[in-house]
Design a protein around this motif. Structure first.
Motif, short mmCIF file in Angstrom:
data_model
loop_
_atom_site.label_atom_id
_atom_site.label_comp_id
_atom_site.label_asym_id
_atom_site.label_seq_id
_atom_site.Cartn_x
_atom_site.Cartn_y
_atom_site.Cartn_z
N GLY A 102 0.71 6.98 6.09
CA GLY A 102 1.68 6.00 5.62
C GLY A 102 1.07 4.62 5.45
O GLY A 102 0.36 4.14 6.33
N GLY A 103 1.32 3.99 4.32
CA GLY A 103 0.82 2.64 4.07
C GLY A 103 -0.68 2.55 4.25
O GLY A 103 -1.18 1.64 4.90
N ALA A 104 -1.40 3.50 3.68
CA ALA A 104 -2.85 3.62 3.90
C ALA A 104 -3.60 2.37 3.47
O ALA A 104 -3.37 1.85 2.37
CB ALA A 104 -3.38 4.84 3.17
N GLY A 105 -4.48 1.91 4.32
CA GLY A 105 -5.33 0.76 4.00
C GLY A 105 -6.53 1.15 3.17
O GLY A 105 -6.53 1.01 1.95
N PRO A 106 -7.56 1.69 3.79
CA PRO A 106 -8.80 2.01 3.04
C PRO A 106 -8.67 3.33 2.27
O PRO A 106 -9.19 4.36 2.69
CB PRO A 106 -9.86 2.09 4.14
CG PRO A 106 -9.10 2.54 5.35
CD PRO A 106 -7.72 1.92 5.22
N VAL A 107 -7.97 3.28 1.14
CA VAL A 107 -7.65 4.48 0.37
C VAL A 107 -8.91 5.27 0.01
O VAL A 107 -8.95 6.50 0.17
CB VAL A 107 -6.85 4.12 -0.90
CG1 VAL A 107 -6.68 5.32 -1.83
CG2 VAL A 107 -5.50 3.54 -0.52
N SER A 108 -9.96 4.61 -0.45
CA SER A 108 -11.17 5.33 -0.87
C SER A 108 -11.82 6.06 0.31
O SER A 108 -12.36 7.15 0.14
CB SER A 108 -12.18 4.39 -1.54
OG SER A 108 -12.58 3.38 -0.64
N PHE A 109 -11.74 5.51 1.52
CA PHE A 109 -12.27 6.18 2.71
C PHE A 109 -11.53 7.49 2.95
O PHE A 109 -12.14 8.53 3.18
CB PHE A 109 -12.13 5.25 3.93
CG PHE A 109 -12.34 5.94 5.26
CD1 PHE A 109 -13.61 6.31 5.67
CD2 PHE A 109 -11.26 6.23 6.08
CE1 PHE A 109 -13.81 6.96 6.89
CE2 PHE A 109 -11.44 6.87 7.30
CZ PHE A 109 -12.73 7.23 7.70
N MET B 125 0.83 -1.18 0.00
CA MET B 125 0.00 0.00 0.00
C MET B 125 0.87 1.24 0.00
O MET B 125 1.86 1.31 0.71
CB MET B 125 -0.89 0.01 1.25
CG MET B 125 -1.97 -1.04 1.24
SD MET B 125 -2.89 -1.07 2.77
CE MET B 125 -1.95 -2.31 3.65
N GLY B 126 0.48 2.20 -0.77
CA GLY B 126 1.22 3.45 -0.85
C GLY B 126 0.79 4.44 0.22
O GLY B 126 -0.12 4.20 1.02
N ASP B 127 1.49 5.56 0.22
CA ASP B 127 1.20 6.64 1.16
C ASP B 127 0.22 7.62 0.53
O ASP B 127 0.14 7.75 -0.70
CB ASP B 127 2.48 7.38 1.54
CG ASP B 127 3.50 6.50 2.23
OD1 ASP B 127 3.11 5.45 2.79
OD2 ASP B 127 4.68 6.86 2.22
N PRO C 294 2.68 9.24 -5.62
CA PRO C 294 3.26 8.29 -6.57
C PRO C 294 4.53 7.64 -6.04
O PRO C 294 5.30 8.24 -5.29
CB PRO C 294 3.59 9.17 -7.79
CG PRO C 294 2.77 10.41 -7.62
CD PRO C 294 2.59 10.59 -6.14
N ASP C 295 4.73 6.39 -6.43
CA ASP C 295 5.95 5.64 -6.10
C ASP C 295 6.24 5.58 -4.61
O ASP C 295 7.39 5.64 -4.19
CB ASP C 295 7.16 6.21 -6.85
CG ASP C 295 6.99 6.15 -8.35
OD1 ASP C 295 6.44 5.15 -8.84
OD2 ASP C 295 7.40 7.11 -9.03
N SER C 296 5.20 5.47 -3.80
CA SER C 296 5.40 5.44 -2.34
C SER C 296 5.08 4.07 -1.75
O SER C 296 4.94 3.94 -0.53
CB SER C 296 4.54 6.51 -1.66
OG SER C 296 3.17 6.25 -1.87
N ASN C 297 4.99 3.04 -2.59
CA ASN C 297 4.63 1.72 -2.07
C ASN C 297 5.62 1.19 -1.05
O ASN C 297 5.24 0.53 -0.09
CB ASN C 297 4.46 0.72 -3.21
CG ASN C 297 3.15 0.92 -3.93
OD1 ASN C 297 2.24 1.58 -3.41
ND2 ASN C 297 3.04 0.39 -5.12
N ASP C 298 6.91 1.44 -1.24
CA ASP C 298 7.89 1.01 -0.25
C ASP C 298 7.86 1.97 0.94
O ASP C 298 8.10 1.57 2.06
CB ASP C 298 9.29 0.94 -0.85
CG ASP C 298 9.44 -0.23 -1.80
OD1 ASP C 298 8.68 -1.21 -1.64
OD2 ASP C 298 10.29 -0.18 -2.68
N GLY C 299 7.60 3.21 0.67
CA GLY C 299 7.39 4.23 1.70
C GLY C 299 8.42 4.25 2.82
O GLY C 299 9.52 3.72 2.72
#
Length: 154
Positions: free
Chosen positions: A123-130, A1-3, A141-146
């Motif tokens: 950071g590492g957001a779970g419920p992005v749509s919320f 999950m990205g930031d 962008p490009d924050s999956n490793d964060g």
């Protein structure tokens, strides 16, 4: 999950809570730290409990809890792993759907806004749509490793 990035300057200071709610949201005080941290450990994870312990070790605590009577329903931390970061946050499975998570999020972000931050990072957001719907969060962008890349796991 990205930031995710949240523009705090767009947040309204008026958090509308359900007038029929039976819980309160407040900061834990030091004698409650072990209770809050144990609750987070039991309901979520050891890693989140570690972050919560750091949040509750600050004065004032960088944590908010939702409480009904003597029962914790949810928690939210901010400025813990990194300054300007929101999270971790969670609500008891049985208490979900009552707006507790939304209120914890908004009140935490308003605390960060009052501290002078223009933006917050989730950071590492779970419920992005919320987060997108509730606070206008934008994917970074490009924050999956964060910021958590290389974290010890064990």
């Amino acid at each position: 999950m990205g930031d995710l990035l949240v523009p705090l300057y767009r947040l309204s200071a008026d958090v509308k809570a359900d007038e029929q709610k039976t819980y309160t949201i407040r900061r834990p005080i030091p004698p409650e730290k072990h209770i809050v941290v144990d609750w987070v450990r039991k309901h979520f994870s050891e890693k989140w409990a570690s972050e919560c312990e750091v949040a509750c070790s600050q004065t004032p605590a960088a944590c908010l809890i939702a409480v009904e009577g003597n029962k914790i329903l949810g928690f939210a931390c901010f400025n813990v792993t990194y300054l300007n970061f929101f999270g971790p946050t969670g609500v008891d499975v049985e208490a979900r759907g009552k707006g507790i998570g939304r209120e914890l999020l908004l009140l935490s972000l308003l605390e960060m806004k009052h501290m002078g931050y223009a933006y917050a990072i989730i950071g590492g957001a779970g419920p992005v749509s919320f987060y997108q719907k509730t606070v206008g969060a934008i994917e970074i962008p490009d924050s999956n490793d964060g910021a958590y890349k290389g974290m010890l796991d064990g």
